[in-house]
Design a protein around this motif. Structure first.
Motif, PDB file in Angstrom:
ATOM      1  N   VAL A  19      27.795 103.030   1.180  1.00  0.00           N
ATOM      2  CA  VAL A  19      26.879 102.281   0.319  1.00  0.00           C
ATOM      3  C   VAL A  19      25.830 103.221  -0.263  1.00  0.00           C
ATOM      4  O   VAL A  19      25.549 103.204  -1.470  1.00  0.00           O
ATOM      5  CB  VAL A  19      26.206 101.131   1.107  1.00  0.00           C
ATOM      6  N   ILE A  90      14.994 101.053  -2.579  1.00  0.00           N
ATOM      7  CA  ILE A  90      16.178 100.344  -2.089  1.00  0.00           C
ATOM      8  C   ILE A  90      16.421 100.798  -0.661  1.00  0.00           C
ATOM      9  O   ILE A  90      16.645 101.981  -0.403  1.00  0.00           O
ATOM     10  CB  ILE A  90      17.417 100.644  -2.950  1.00  0.00           C
ATOM     11  N   SER A  92      18.667 100.580   2.867  1.00  0.00           N
ATOM     12  CA  SER A  92      20.002 100.302   3.401  1.00  0.00           C
ATOM     13  C   SER A  92      19.808 100.008   4.878  1.00  0.00           C
ATOM     14  O   SER A  92      19.595 100.907   5.679  1.00  0.00           O
ATOM     15  CB  SER A  92      20.903 101.522   3.175  1.00  0.00           C
ATOM     16  N   TYR A 111      19.326  96.140   0.946  1.00  0.00           N
ATOM     17  CA  TYR A 111      20.747  95.854   1.133  1.00  0.00           C
ATOM     18  C   TYR A 111      21.000  95.769   2.636  1.00  0.00           C
ATOM     19  O   TYR A 111      20.857  96.761   3.363  1.00  0.00           O
ATOM     20  CB  TYR A 111      21.614  96.953   0.512  1.00  0.00           C
ATOM     21  N   HIS A 113      23.289  95.366   5.822  1.00  0.00           N
ATOM     22  CA  HIS A 113      24.606  95.423   6.442  1.00  0.00           C
ATOM     23  C   HIS A 113      24.695  94.364   7.539  1.00  0.00           C
ATOM     24  O   HIS A 113      25.736  93.770   7.753  1.00  0.00           O
ATOM     25  CB  HIS A 113      24.861  96.807   7.024  1.00  0.00           C
ATOM     26  N   VAL A 163      19.718  91.622  -0.357  1.00  0.00           N
ATOM     27  CA  VAL A 163      21.119  91.663  -0.771  1.00  0.00           C
ATOM     28  C   VAL A 163      21.959  91.729   0.501  1.00  0.00           C
ATOM     29  O   VAL A 163      21.720  92.583   1.362  1.00  0.00           O
ATOM     30  CB  VAL A 163      21.413  92.878  -1.664  1.00  0.00           C
ATOM     31  N   ASN A 165      25.851  91.948   2.447  1.00  0.00           N
ATOM     32  CA  ASN A 165      27.179  92.497   2.165  1.00  0.00           C
ATOM     33  C   ASN A 165      28.302  91.461   2.283  1.00  0.00           C
ATOM     34  O   ASN A 165      29.458  91.766   2.010  1.00  0.00           O
ATOM     35  CB  ASN A 165      27.477  93.702   3.064  1.00  0.00           C
ATOM     36  N   MET A 364      25.284  95.810  -8.092  1.00  0.00           N
ATOM     37  CA  MET A 364      23.955  96.283  -7.711  1.00  0.00           C
ATOM     38  C   MET A 364      23.094  96.523  -8.941  1.00  0.00           C
ATOM     39  O   MET A 364      21.881  96.258  -8.921  1.00  0.00           O
ATOM     40  CB  MET A 364      24.059  97.552  -6.880  1.00  0.00           C
TER      41      MET A 364
END
Length: 386
Positions: A19, A90, A92, A111, A113, A163, A165, A364
């Motif tokens: 990602v 952003i 992760s 984002y 996971h 966001v 997944n 994205m």
């Protein structure tokens, strides 16, 4: 536009790092931050030669091999990252990355996971697997996880857009943080896989051999179907137990750890890919579909976003079983064989393209553009290479 990408830790090139790799392609001007960076030289191509800004945990004793033991310090560490001057952040996140501190004129897209599974609904399982159900270590672990839960919820307030997944992770975000999330499927290198005309006659499961993957359950089910051959590929702490379970059964073929090329060939030649675990998403399932291979999988978690059932647009690409039991797997195999002619390699391959790397970048980019339109304070324009 100045962009910062924040990742938990860089140790190996795995799912979450893929990602980050695509985000760096989308935002070639971005700077990269991580709690620690111990990624081997051979796997650093994804970084494009970038320097990685790390935290004080990078320099703590024994951090290289045991940085996870500093989990209790990670919220503090990630809050010390200096992101002043960036227009877009952003993160992760599967642990602490979303806890970075941003200002009112910065947009923070996270984002996810997965929310911290070991701190939330899977706490009991993790304590049990770690042998920390009782005693002083168990008491400390419960206290630490309690503090992490409190911080996890509080830090969610600093995120402007979540966001997820998969739809499953979006539901977990709603449950834990009481926030809605946009679903953007993780990037899968579908171009690395393709379908062939090779005859398909056997079944396959390719997985890390760890308890929650339930490869043992798949093996048990096929032991009760001696006329059907199952190929098992992968390695892990469950390998000896699964080998003992399979015994000398002629229809269970154990491959151990195999190369990427061997994975490709096994998937291309499989009659169906069988999987018994509840996954946050399930990249291996998409890779199997990219090979034109149908799926027989547990109908929970991210698999619900991947498999197209009979009657859906584009044609079916697999079947579900709804319980982790031998009987359920055997019934699903029988259902699959009864409708196998309606599942084509072309439908499976087309379905996999929904999860491609370009599809991820485009999705994205739409999220970022929408966030900049809705939230940008001074008309900063997005600058991306999709």
């Amino acid at each position: 536009m100045r962009v910062a990408i924040v990742h938990e830790w860089l140790e190996h090139y795995a799912g979450s790092e893929r990602v980050v790799e695509q985000l760096l392609i989308l935002f070639p001007q971005a700077e990269l931050f991580a709690i620690v960076d111990f990624m081997p030289t051979a796997e650093r191509a994804m970084l494009g030669g970038r320097a990685v800004h790390t935290t004080f945990i990078q320099k703590l004793p024994f951090a290289r091999g045991h940085f996870r033991n500093y989990l209790g310090l990670m919220p503090l560490a990630v809050e010390q990252l200096d992101l002043a001057g960036f227009d877009l952040v952003i993160s992760s996140n599967h642990a602490c990355a979303k806890g970075v501190i941003t200002g009112p004129d910065q947009i923070h897209i996270c984002y996810v996971h997965s929310p911290m599974r070991y701190a939330w609904d899977m706490q009991a399982a993790y304590l049990r697997q770690g042998g920390m159900q009782r005693g002083v270590r168990g008491l400390y672990a419960r206290w630490l996880l309690h503090r992490l839960r409190n911080w996890d919820v509080r830090s969610a307030a600093g995120v402007d857009v979540f966001v997820a997944n998969s739809s499953y992770i979006a539901r977990r975000i709603r449950k834990v943080y009481r926030r809605e999330a946009v679903v953007v499927y993780p990037p899968v290198d579908t171009q690395r896989f393709d379908a062939t005309d090779h005859p398909r006659k056997d079944y396959a499961v390719i997985s890390r051999l760890v308890p929650y993957k339930r490869v043992d359950l798949v093996v048990e089910a096929f032991l009760r179907m001696p006329g059907k051959v199952l190929h098992v590929a992968g390695d892990g702490p469950e390998r000896e137990r699964i080998a003992a379970l399979a015994g000398n059964a002629p229809n269970i073929v154990l491959h151990g750890r195999i190369t990427d090329t061997e994975v490709l060939h096994l998937m291309q030649q499989a009659r169906a890919f069988v999987f018994g675990a509840e996954e946050d998403f399930g990249i291996a399932m998409v890779e199997a579909q990219a090979c034109g291979t149908p799926l027989i999988v547990l109908g929970r978690g991210g698999a619900r976003d991947i498999v197209r059932e009979d009657g859906e647009s584009g044609g079916p690409t697999g079947v579900f079983f709804n319980h982790q039991s031998c009987d359920a797997i055997m019934a699903a195999v029988a259902e699959f064989e009864s409708m196998e002619a309606r599942i084509t390699p072309q439908a499976c391959r087309a379905n996999a393209q929904r999860f491609s790397q370009p599809a991820f970048r485009q999705s994205m980019l739409r999220v970022v553009e929408q966030a900049m339109h809705d939230l940008r304070p001074f008309g900063v324009e997005a600058s991306c290479d999709a």
